[in-house]
Design a protein around this motif. Structure first.
Motif, PDB file in Angstrom:
ATOM      1  N   LYS A 106       0.849  -1.179   0.000  1.00 25.54           N
ATOM      2  CA  LYS A 106       0.000   0.000   0.000  1.00 25.54           C
ATOM      3  C   LYS A 106       0.890   1.237   0.000  1.00 25.54           C
ATOM      4  N   GLU A 119      -3.279   5.148   0.014  1.00 25.20           N
ATOM      5  CA  GLU A 119      -4.060   5.278  -1.214  1.00 25.20           C
ATOM      6  C   GLU A 119      -5.046   4.120  -1.344  1.00 25.20           C
ATOM      7  N   THR A 120      -6.269   4.446  -1.777  1.00 29.16           N
ATOM      8  CA  THR A 120      -7.330   3.443  -1.910  1.00 29.16           C
ATOM      9  C   THR A 120      -7.475   2.917  -3.333  1.00 29.16           C
ATOM     10  N   ASN A 122      -9.262   4.545  -5.496  1.00 24.62           N
ATOM     11  CA  ASN A 122     -10.517   5.118  -5.961  1.00 24.62           C
ATOM     12  C   ASN A 122     -10.337   6.624  -6.146  1.00 24.62           C
ATOM     13  N   THR A 127      -7.760   8.476  -0.622  1.00 16.53           N
ATOM     14  CA  THR A 127      -6.887   8.077   0.479  1.00 16.53           C
ATOM     15  C   THR A 127      -7.689   7.800   1.738  1.00 16.53           C
ATOM     16  N   PHE A 128      -7.076   6.997   2.607  1.00 16.70           N
ATOM     17  CA  PHE A 128      -7.566   6.746   3.962  1.00 16.70           C
ATOM     18  C   PHE A 128      -6.426   7.073   4.924  1.00 16.70           C
ATOM     19  N   LEU A 160      -8.151  -2.258   3.638  1.00 16.83           N
ATOM     20  CA  LEU A 160      -9.284  -1.502   3.096  1.00 16.83           C
ATOM     21  C   LEU A 160      -9.647  -2.045   1.725  1.00 16.83           C
ATOM     22  N   VAL A 174     -16.013   2.949   0.122  1.00 12.19           N
ATOM     23  CA  VAL A 174     -14.709   2.405   0.509  1.00 12.19           C
ATOM     24  C   VAL A 174     -14.757   2.160   2.010  1.00 12.19           C
ATOM     25  N   GLY A 176     -12.604   0.663   5.483  1.00 11.84           N
ATOM     26  CA  GLY A 176     -11.312   0.331   6.064  1.00 11.84           C
ATOM     27  C   GLY A 176     -11.487  -0.227   7.466  1.00 11.84           C
ATOM     28  N   ALA A 356     -11.643  -5.808   0.277  1.00  7.60           N
ATOM     29  CA  ALA A 356     -11.367  -5.430   1.658  1.00  7.60           C
ATOM     30  C   ALA A 356     -10.961  -6.647   2.478  1.00  7.60           C
TER      31      ALA A 356
END
Length: 380
Positions: A106, A119-120, A122, A127-128, A160, A174, A176, A356
């Motif tokens: 990740k 970073e997701t 999407n 981001t998360f 996530l 999204v 997480g 996920a």
């Protein structure tokens, strides 16, 4: 006397008769100069039937080919959307968010304030946060005084993924999974002992065995059910960020279906008593609200007693110049509700988000790769 006349005598064997026409004789049919069309009704009907049949076959063939092309294109598009991003990691190999291979890694970036973001993949929710701080819920009047002085708890992101619905892969949110940093060691120890009772860390072969068990529909659900029932991890949370405008009722319906699907397997017995029914009524009442715009945060927190706290940040405080704060919108005391909801993402034959689940399992494997207690020390 005929010899001089030059006439030739005919042989006697030739019978020459000149036909005579009488009033009873038929008139010879003479060919007409007008065109005549000889119509064959049966032949024309057969040709029309063959034409219509071939036309129907052609149209149905085109329709089937179009549907097959549409389904195949949607399938390939869904594969591309759910494919894990092949990204390089900026984290050291000892970090719990770094994978053992490029497909599991990740990317962690830093914002203007220096916070670490994961970073997701999407574009709507790119981001998360790698860690989040969750303050304790308001204490009840009979709570001990020590509880009132407790500050925010730090939670670390484990994994996530994106939630998609229908065969064309419509993206919903999204999600997480976060675990309280101080509680990671207990989860490390429990999973390590599950594979090797005398080990403090797992070797590659044992890690593969644990990964297979967690991804197995039956063994994985049983393992997480037992851990959550024992309060391991004691504190955890699911952070849900919609990628399209939705509402609380839509989210509630999906969560309720998930809880009802997992309720029959909780602890090996069906959760259908009156207390569980009352807890579900409380859960539904929490989501009796309006819309949830995209990019707004919904936080589902499970505490050490299994109590479910639902928090929501609509961003209004930021618009007014504040820093933004989550608001507690409801609580459900029965721990079976949060346990069933957690299983909806963690394990089973069908989970809410397979990406996920895969990412969470990869994060769990990173935990057990190192000695118990070292992950929390590195994160803090």
């Amino acid at each position: 006397m005929f010899r001089n006349a030059g006439l030739r005598r005919l042989p006697r064997s030739v019978d020459v008769r000149i036909p005579r026409r009488t009033f009873l004789s038929r008139r010879a049919e003479m060919p007409s100069s007008r065109p005549v069309e000889n119509l064959n009704i049966h032949e024309l009907s057969k040709r029309s039937h063959d034409y219509q049949r071939n036309r129907r076959i052609f149209l149905w063939s085109g329709t089937v080919a179009g549907v097959v092309s549409f389904v195949y294109t949607a399938y390939k598009l869904q594969q591309e959307l759910t494919k894990p991003a092949q990204l390089d990691s900026s984290l050291p190999s000892s970090d719990p968010l770094s994978g053992t291979n490029a497909a599991e890694r990740k990317v962690v970036v830093r914002d203007e304030e220096g916070r670490e973001l994961v970073e997701t993949g999407n574009t709507t929710v790119p981001t998360f946060p790698r860690t989040i701080s969750i303050p304790p819920p308001p204490a009840s009047t009979d709570a001990p005084a020590a509880t009132l002085a407790t500050g925010p708890t730090e939670y670390t992101l484990v994994g996530l993924g994106l939630r998609s619905v229908t065969f064309v892969g419509i993206q919903v949110y999204v999600v997480g999974y976060y675990i309280a940093t101080a509680d990671i060691a207990a989860l490390q120890n429990a999973l390590t002992k599950k594979i090797n009772p005398i080990a403090t860390t797992l070797v590659p072969g044992e890690r593969d065995q644990l990964r297979s068990a967690l991804l197995d529909p039956v063994a994985g659900e049983q393992a997480w059910d037992e851990l959550l029932a024992q309060g391991i991890p004691a504190r955890s949370a699911f952070r849900v960020i919609p990628v399209r405008d939705t509402d609380f009722h839509h989210l509630r319906d999906g969560f309720v279906r998930a809880i009802q699907a997992k309720a029959p397997t909780l602890g090996g017995q069906r959760a259908d008593d009156e207390a569980f029914g009352e807890a579900m009524r409380q859960f539904r009442a929490i989501f009796n609200r309006g819309s949830v715009p995209k990019r707004k945060e919904l936080l589902l927190v499970r505490d050490e007693k299994g109590r479910l706290n639902v928090e929501y940040d609509d961003g209004t405080s930021k618009k007014k110049g504040g820093s933004g704060a989550r608001q507690l919108i409801g609580t459900v005391d029965d721990e079976r509700v949060s346990r069933a909801l957690w299983l909806n993402w963690l394990a089973g034959k069908k989970v809410a988000s397979e990406p996920a689940r895969q990412s969470i399992v990869a994060g769990i494997i990173e935990f057990v790769e190192r000695p118990v207690g070292t992950v929390a020390a590195q994160v803090v």
